[in-house]
Enzyme design. Structure first.
Site, short mmCIF file in Angstrom:
data_model
loop_
_atom_site.label_atom_id
_atom_site.label_comp_id
_atom_site.label_asym_id
_atom_site.label_seq_id
_atom_site.Cartn_x
_atom_site.Cartn_y
_atom_site.Cartn_z
N HIS A 474 5.54 90.85 -2.30
CA HIS A 474 4.12 91.18 -2.18
C HIS A 474 3.47 90.40 -1.03
O HIS A 474 2.81 90.98 -0.15
CB HIS A 474 3.42 90.86 -3.50
CG HIS A 474 1.95 91.15 -3.52
ND1 HIS A 474 1.41 92.28 -4.10
CD2 HIS A 474 0.89 90.46 -3.01
CE1 HIS A 474 0.10 92.28 -3.95
NE2 HIS A 474 -0.25 91.17 -3.29
N GLU A 475 3.66 89.08 -1.02
CA GLU A 475 3.02 88.26 0.00
C GLU A 475 3.61 88.51 1.39
O GLU A 475 2.89 88.46 2.39
CB GLU A 475 3.11 86.77 -0.37
CG GLU A 475 2.39 86.40 -1.67
CD GLU A 475 0.90 86.73 -1.66
OE1 GLU A 475 0.30 86.79 -0.56
OE2 GLU A 475 0.33 86.96 -2.75
N HIS A 478 1.78 91.29 3.03
CA HIS A 478 0.57 90.87 3.74
C HIS A 478 0.93 90.29 5.12
O HIS A 478 0.28 90.59 6.13
CB HIS A 478 -0.16 89.79 2.94
CG HIS A 478 -0.94 90.32 1.78
ND1 HIS A 478 -1.84 91.35 1.88
CD2 HIS A 478 -0.96 89.92 0.46
CE1 HIS A 478 -2.38 91.59 0.69
NE2 HIS A 478 -1.87 90.74 -0.19
N HIS A 481 1.85 92.89 7.63
CA HIS A 481 0.64 93.59 8.06
C HIS A 481 -0.01 92.81 9.21
O HIS A 481 -0.43 93.39 10.22
CB HIS A 481 -0.32 93.71 6.88
CG HIS A 481 -1.43 94.69 7.08
ND1 HIS A 481 -2.43 94.89 6.14
CD2 HIS A 481 -1.75 95.52 8.10
CE1 HIS A 481 -3.28 95.80 6.58
NE2 HIS A 481 -2.90 96.19 7.77
#
Length: 687
Positions: A474-475, A478, A481
């Site tokens: 998940h991290e 980020h 991105h």
């Protein structure tokens, strides 16, 4: 003897194979033993001024001098593309110091660094507030946006960034007369204080005379003299009396904090209406995928209706489990939800994290991510040795992110391991945003990922539970991105986009983390090299869907409560609103004399935007099923994903990015259906 020798040789070969990591895997699986050296201290993140706490003041003064020069240039130069570039450069000069300080104030082990960073955050925050009410500065931007001839020369990115800067002015009350503008500044200052007070209060324990609690459960809590301190809900305790006591005491209303929340919500509403919005929610949702509170409530209401039967079945299962495990009181109460759903998962699937962890060494997981990004995006990691003074802890690892043809894209600092006084949270921090500079060179983005993983210990690498693996993916979503958002302007770099879009790349990575085709590329037992059996991954995925409708309904309740609190004034107490929303959107009864809203710390950082998790998950689900479910390593889809969703940061309307990826414009009904499909998928009987 020959046979024994061959067995021994095979065992030795296997041992070598298992313990031979790539440079990336070794960086995370082998304990760091950096030797002291006499090299020059380069300062935190290579910022030379930050070799000591005093350097924050030096960096701050330098940024403020540059800001003063840029404000003058913006106010005196004729309107044009240079106006937008100057505003972005102004934002960048302040953000590079403020964002770095914002991270250091929570993460640095040295209190002197934390305190210096905190002062810098406050000082630069004050300057930003003044700039947002600087009439001359605003006029320079207004002259640009109102000049049709000049505006026509701007490309869409420049025009959008100019409009976003103007929005910042408007919500600060720049269009108001002087007295009202002064009022807006006062409200913003007051909001900062109230937010700080509420956040602090929401984390504090409640205490009670220990004689109030039955003696046989007192040991479950922290005892301070004659008082019992209760700092959480004890949701996983098998003893219902412990769960009930913790729930009622921890959530008991604090009068001063109730007043603080009332004042916080009233202050937000007053500020929003002062600058021309119907409510704080209307202001907060401008520029998001949802756009309006009405759309959000339609989304939440439709989803509740679609989940109704599934949620009822989940609560019925919980009731049956409670009958099996408890002697009295079979009604499912709010303090039972987490415990009973976990008990059902255990009974049906018996997922034991200790069985999985040996297959998920951190180094293996990082190698898996490296392999995935190489195939999907042509991007790979390179482990680098930080220079003296560059990092705040020797346990921090530094990764360069490199594209196979474009070269270096940016840096990720990985602060993954637990240590004393480190916040126990999983976070992504932007330290420096990417932007195209005047000389044509691209300013590389720098981010930090903070996790709370067990550190390597002797010969044992850091071993992750399945939940930790999901959080890691998940991290990293980020971070990628931020790395791949190659925007011209740092104001819209990477994750600087609408909140309901920002979570899409990170949630999408959770789907990759649950797909056996991806997991099988890296999940190997750290001692034997044995691959993780597919059946274990299947059972894990199936177990996650147990009671998932009820879990989703709980999130809907939180999101609806957030919307109502930030909508038009209700002229009722926040507890009365809580009771009504709980009855309408949850399904478990409200408990008198409790105030869960006082523990809802997301009201500060995600005010009117808590729904974003659900909407982002809906988009991620659609992207996964349409683009990656058939082949999670599909390079064509990976390139489309980068081109349509990651590359733009916040420089493009979020719904246009979703439309580009899905090649259609999804409706609210599509969002709802995507979440329901997720809950129904792969619900099989365990083997």
């Amino acid at each position: 003897m020959r046979c024994a020798r061959r067995v021994l040789q095979r065992a030795v070969a296997l041992h070598r194979r298992v313990n031979t990591w790539s440079a990336v895997g070794a960086a995370f699986n082998i304990q760091n033993r950096r030797l002291d050296n006499l090299e020059k201290n380069v300062g935190l993140f290579g910022v030379s001024e930050l070799s000591s706490p005093a350097g924050f003041q030096v960096a701050q003064r330098k940024a403020l001098r540059e800001a003063e020069f840029l404000v003058h240039r913006a106010c005196t130069h004729p309107p044009g593309a240079i106006t937008v570039e100057t505003f972005d450069q102004l934002s960048d000069s302040l953000c590079k110091v403020a964002d770095l300080a914002d991270f250091i104030k929570v993460a640095h082990p040295d209190a002197a660094f934390r305190e210096a960073a905190e002062r810098t955050c406050v000082d630069i925050g004050t300057v930003v507030e003044k700039l947002n009410t600087n009439v001359d500065l605003c006029r320079s931007l207004k002259n640009l946006l109102e000049n049709e001839a000049v505006l026509a020369t701007l490309d869409p990115d420049a025009r959008r960034v100019a409009e976003l800067f103007m929005f910042d002015f408007e919500i600060s009350g720049i269009r108001l007369d002087e007295s009202k503008r002064k009022k807006a500044v006062e409200l913003n200052v007051k909001l900062l204080d109230l937010s700080y007070e509420f956040l602090n209060g929401s984390q504090l324990p409640n205490s009670i005379d220990k004689r109030v609690l039955p003696e046989h459960i007192r040991h479950c809590f922290s005892i301070d003299g004659n008082r019992v301190q209760i700092g959480g809900l004890c949701a996983d305790s098998p003893n219902e009396l412990v769960r009930e006591s913790a729930y009622k005491i921890f959530l008991y209303p604090n009068t001063s904090l109730l007043l603080c929340l009332d004042e916080l919500l009233a202050c937000r509403h007053e500020l929003a209406t002062l600058v021309g919005y119907e409510s704080f929610a209307h202001r907060a949702l401008k520029g998001t995928m949802a756009k309006t509170p009405e759309t959000v409530m339609k989304f939440l209401t439709l989803l509740t209706e679609k989940l109704s039967d599934r949620t009822s079945k989940d609560f019925k299962m919980m009731k049956e489990m409670k009958k099996k495990t408890h002697l009295t009181n079979y009604e499912v109460m709010p303090w039972d939800h987490a415990y009973l759903s976990s008990a059902i998962r255990t009974e049906k699937f018996n997922v034991d994290c200790s069985v999985y962890s040996p297959y998920f060494s951190l180094g293996a997981c990082m190698e898996g991510l490296n392999h995935l990004f190489k195939q999907l995006l042509g991007v790979y990691f390179q482990a680098e040795e930080p220079k003296t003074g560059e990092v705040w802890s020797e346990a921090v690892r530094k990764l360069a992110v490199v594209h196979e043809t474009e070269g270096l894209l940016g840096y990720i600092y990985c602060d993954f391991f637990r240590r004393p006084d480190k916040p126990n949270q999983d976070c992504h921090f932007t330290i420096r945003g990417g932007r195209l500079m005047k000389d044509g060179v691209y300013q590389l983005p720098v981010v930090v990922l903070m996790l709370s993983l067990p550190p390597p210990n002797g010969k044992t690498p850091s071993l992750l539970t399945p939940a930790m693996v999901e959080n890691l993916f998940h991290e990293i979503g980020h971070a990628m991105h931020s790395m791949l958002g190659r925007t011209r302007y740092q104001h819209v770099t990477g994750t600087r986009c609408s909140t309901d879009f920002a979570e899409v790349p990170s949630i999408l990575m959770e789907y990759f983390a649950s797909d056996y085709r991806v997991v099988s590329q890296f999940a190997r037992h750290y001692q034997t090299g044995e691959p993780l059996p597919e059946s274990l991954v299947s059972r894990l995925c199936e177990s996650k869907r147990v009671c998932s409708a009820a879990d989703t309904q709980l999130q809907i309740f939180y999101a609806a409560l957030d919307q109502i609190y930030h909508g038009k004034p209700q002229h009722r107490t926040t507890s009365n609103i809580l009771r009504e929303m709980q009855e309408k959107f949850y399904g478990l009864p409200y408990v008198p004399d409790t105030a869960w809203q006082l523990r809802f710390s997301h009201l500060v950082g995600y005010g009117a935007k808590y729904y974003s998790y659900l909407m982002s998950r809906a988009v991620a689900s659609m992207v996964w099923r349409q683009c990656f479910q058939q082949d999670p390593f599909n390079r064509v889809m990976g390139e489309r994903y980068r081109r349509e969703m990651l590359a733009h940061g916040g420089s493009k309307e979020p719904m246009l990015m979703v439309q580009g990826m899905l090649q259609k414009t999804p409706t609210i009904e599509d969002f709802v259906d995507a979440l329901v499909v997720d809950l129904d998928a792969n619900l099989k009987t365990p083997k």
